[in-house]
Design an enzyme around this catalytic site. Sequence first.
Site, PDB file in Angstrom:
ATOM      1  N   LYS A  67      -2.749   6.647   1.540  1.00  0.00           N
ATOM      2  CA  LYS A  67      -2.609   7.058   2.937  1.00  0.00           C
ATOM      3  C   LYS A  67      -1.676   8.269   3.038  1.00  0.00           C
ATOM      4  O   LYS A  67      -0.626   8.232   3.691  1.00  0.00           O
ATOM      5  CB  LYS A  67      -2.093   5.872   3.769  1.00  0.00           C
ATOM      6  CG  LYS A  67      -2.679   5.870   5.174  1.00  0.00           C
ATOM      7  CD  LYS A  67      -2.589   4.516   5.810  1.00  0.00           C
ATOM      8  CE  LYS A  67      -2.896   4.563   7.283  1.00  0.00           C
ATOM      9  NZ  LYS A  67      -4.241   5.032   7.611  1.00  0.00           N
TER      10      LYS A  67
ATOM     11  N   ARG B 291       0.843  -1.206   0.000  1.00  0.00           N
ATOM     12  CA  ARG B 291       0.000   0.000   0.000  1.00  0.00           C
ATOM     13  C   ARG B 291       0.875   1.253   0.000  1.00  0.00           C
ATOM     14  O   ARG B 291       0.558   2.247  -0.644  1.00  0.00           O
ATOM     15  CB  ARG B 291      -0.933  -0.008   1.211  1.00  0.00           C
ATOM     16  CG  ARG B 291      -1.981   1.087   1.154  1.00  0.00           C
ATOM     17  CD  ARG B 291      -3.052   0.910   2.199  1.00  0.00           C
ATOM     18  NE  ARG B 291      -2.532   1.046   3.554  1.00  0.00           N
ATOM     19  CZ  ARG B 291      -3.256   0.890   4.654  1.00  0.00           C
ATOM     20  NH1 ARG B 291      -4.545   0.597   4.566  1.00  0.00           N
ATOM     21  NH2 ARG B 291      -2.726   1.027   5.851  1.00  0.00           N
TER      22      ARG B 291
ATOM     23  N   GLU C 184     -15.995   7.014   4.472  1.00  0.00           N
ATOM     24  CA  GLU C 184     -15.368   6.385   5.633  1.00  0.00           C
ATOM     25  C   GLU C 184     -15.370   7.326   6.826  1.00  0.00           C
ATOM     26  O   GLU C 184     -15.704   8.507   6.699  1.00  0.00           O
ATOM     27  CB  GLU C 184     -13.950   5.913   5.307  1.00  0.00           C
ATOM     28  CG  GLU C 184     -12.970   6.996   4.956  1.00  0.00           C
ATOM     29  CD  GLU C 184     -11.592   6.429   4.611  1.00  0.00           C
ATOM     30  OE1 GLU C 184     -11.399   6.009   3.467  1.00  0.00           O
ATOM     31  OE2 GLU C 184     -10.716   6.417   5.498  1.00  0.00           O
TER      32      GLU C 184
END
Length: 422
Positions: A268, A166, A304
């Site tokens: 992220k 990721r 989210e």
Amino acid sequence: MDGAAVLANAATTTTTAGRGVRRESANGGSLSRSPYLTTNFSFLPHNSKLQNQLRFTLKNAPTTYGISNARAVRVDSPLSSVPSEAVDIDWDALGFGLVHTDYMYTMKCSLGGNFSNGELVPFGNIEINPSAGVLNYGQGLFEGLKAYRREDGNILLFRPKENATRMMMGAERMCMPSPSVDQFLQAVKATVLANERWIPPPGKGSLYIRPLLMGTGSILGLGPAPEYTFLIYVSPVGNYFKEGLSPINLLVETDMHRACPGGTGGVKTIGNYAAVLKAQGAAKAKGFSDVLYLNSVNKKLLEEVSSCNIFVVKGNTISTPEIEGTILPGITRKSIIDMARDQGFQVFEKPVTVDELLEADEVFCTGTAVVVSPVGSITYLGKRVTYGSGGVGVVSQRLYSELTRLQMGLVDDKMGWTVELK
Ligand code: COI
């Protein structure tokens, strides 16, 4: 736990007191910083995990420690010892706050180059140029993963490769070089082992591992920074929400958004988290635990929560917003989807509407930090909907238990998700 003096140079002598090992410099002072230290394995002390880790690293990932030859290894690190003394910490009072530990890991790379010469250094402040890309233009990413101490003393990491990949995906989006998967894994392992005494005892929490990737080279005009730093620090943690496993109360945010199509919501990057602080702060001031964001296009679909993914349960069906660029592909999210399917639930990754949320039997959040967090109520446009009778929903409880038991090594890992640090 065994103490471990890891590195030595010609100017040092070793003294062994009990099971711990201390290094002293020639002038009698404690060894703190020495630019290039040479590791000779005969010096490696009793901490067999760390010995094995270093040996493994040397054999398999030459860039991690800057190898010069097989017997005496030059390590660009001021690491002198792994303290063996038990830490003075009330494990029962752990929350999700930073506890300073012994070591952090850093590794650098220039734009267009490869990361190399990673080193463990004492945990502390870092020096950074005021015109660093990360400070001026937000060129930065972070990851989060956890290490658990098992009853037999072994240490388990949960799906660390997922974090490594990721980070690579995020780096591509943010125009940064990233460490290879192997470098990431080696660095995580070395950092955890060097801070082993900070891993909470079984059942008391975990060691939260925070890898950072940031543009630390100076750049004034807008563009990718000329140099990058990969850094890992760790902290023992307990529950993320003060509620623990008790249900949290969420406010649906209808004005501010976390992400938009084509943006960076799906990686992220650090800016995604600064962007939620205003709405989160306002919600907390009203007594809510956190904020649930809606899609920016029509404000009808769930995205989210500030720091975690969301799931809604209706009968035997569990739904969670699909990953299509604005939602973080959570590793706990992915694990819970697989576990729930394995338990016979029908799980859908799809657009989830606010109406579905309000009509759900149960709602829960997932994330590395929050693990599985049941939602007790949702407030949307002034209307509050509560779930169950205020207790933890059966589905949330079941998934939480199964996941945490696996992460802590209390059940057979038939999924093959945990990595043992031996
Ligand atoms: C994590 O779950 O590791 C996160 O990234 C959440 C963080 C904002 C605490």
